[in-house]
Scaffold this active site. Sequence first.
Site, short mmCIF file in Angstrom:
data_model
loop_
_atom_site.label_atom_id
_atom_site.label_comp_id
_atom_site.label_asym_id
_atom_site.label_seq_id
_atom_site.Cartn_x
_atom_site.Cartn_y
_atom_site.Cartn_z
N ASP A 1 0.88 -1.17 0.00
CA ASP A 1 0.00 0.00 0.00
C ASP A 1 0.93 1.24 0.00
OD1 ASP A 1 -2.19 1.78 0.64
OD2 ASP A 1 -1.45 1.72 2.71
N ASP B 1 -0.04 5.10 1.11
CA ASP B 1 -0.25 5.98 2.27
C ASP B 1 -0.16 5.22 3.59
OD1 ASP B 1 -0.52 8.40 1.05
OD2 ASP B 1 -2.70 8.34 0.91
N ARG C 1 -0.14 11.06 2.31
CA ARG C 1 -0.09 12.17 1.36
C ARG C 1 1.28 12.84 1.24
NH1 ARG C 1 -1.84 11.87 -2.48
NH2 ARG C 1 -1.83 14.09 -2.97
N ARG D 1 -11.03 18.16 -1.03
CA ARG D 1 -9.63 17.76 -1.20
C ARG D 1 -8.68 18.94 -1.34
NH1 ARG D 1 -8.84 12.53 -1.74
NH2 ARG D 1 -6.73 12.92 -2.45
N ASP E 1 -1.58 -0.49 6.00
CA ASP E 1 -1.85 0.06 7.35
C ASP E 1 -3.32 -0.01 7.74
OD1 ASP E 1 -2.44 1.98 5.39
OD2 ASP E 1 -2.29 3.62 6.83
N THR F 1 -3.19 -13.88 -0.43
CA THR F 1 -2.04 -13.11 0.08
C THR F 1 -1.70 -13.52 1.50
OG1 THR F 1 -3.39 -11.36 1.05
CG2 THR F 1 -2.75 -11.08 -1.25
MG LIG Z 1 -2.86 3.08 3.55
#
Ligand SMILES: [Mg+2]
Length: 381
Positions: free
Chosen positions: A145, A147, A154, A267, A341, A358
């Site tokens: 992943d 972020d 970000r 955003r 996360d 996975t």
């Molecule tokens: Mg994430």
Amino acid sequence: MRARRGDGASVCASVCASVARGGGAAREAREALGDEDDARERGDAGRLGARVPRGANARTVRCARVRCSAMRASASVAVARGAGDAKTRMRCARKGEKKKVPPKKFRHSSTHRRRRRRHHRRAISFVAHSCSPSFVMSRTLALFDVDGTLTVPRKEADDVMKAFMRALKTKVTVGIVGGSDLVKISEQLGEGAEKEYDYLFAENGLVAFKHGELLAKQSLKAFLGEDKLKTFLNFVLHYVADLDIPIKRGTFIEFRAGMLNVSPIGRNCSQEERDEFERFDKEAGVRAKMVEVLREKFADYGLTYSIGGQISFDVFPQGWDKTYCLQFVEKDFDVIHFFGDKTYKGGNDHEIFESEKTIGHTVTSPEDTRKQVTEHILDKL
Ligand SMILES: [Mg+2]
């Protein structure tokens, strides 16, 4: 025709056995072998009696001689082929007793034998290779992943993480799967990230790259149709307009190729405003409540809602979560490690973390990611 005296005595025990099986008239046997009594008188009695039983005739002796020579030929072929020890040669000889050695024109050609040996060498080589560390490495995929896993949310990946990923690429195949589009992932992981990594899956794999080449691209517009899409967007904009939250900015809906990204604050907010909204949302549950309403209102649309990042949630067709990207890799790898996360229920890493395709790992920060990759992959190579 009379066989020469001594022919019968000279054949080996196995040939004598076949003579015995052949049977026949005593007279013919005497013609073939000479007079047994004469032989016994000459002192050959014991040897002759032991090796040429009564009942043998000229034809069976001749057959026995042919069989004997066939056995010898067969044994010599076996020896020439390196058949090995005496027991093996004897086995070949016994086989030859029943079956004649085929004429040369029916034997396998030297080219055929050479090809067969080469095939065996390759088979052995493959078995050895499939157990080697390099083969195991080539069948392992480390999927990340973005972020909160490779970067602070970000933010751009730091130099330590970039160096770590470069080193990891030399050991195993590396893939990236993010909910963001390619532009945002490139801002975080560096320009040309789709070429930098073996696999890059933007928007959960709805836009998929392998070694920089576009594999596939999905479209939410085609999935929903304009009417349903417009109804959904209108409802979301009305809902956001009625929300009473501390601050609002622009871009409440981001329309991506395969999903919608909905943000109650908008955003266009700054990083400080992001952090502030994240703290506020943990208490107020603005995003969770909005998702609950949408899930109920548009139950027949076949959509999934996934809260990720700090300020927004994603909306996409069911099955278009991060497990969507697995279709591009599951056949090529035996082991797929996923590091993310937000692996809890409702988080945007939950489905791929839970997938039986996975091995899922929950990380808490980029530092924790490096630690777990070392522990679960690098230390085991
Ligand atoms: Mg994430």
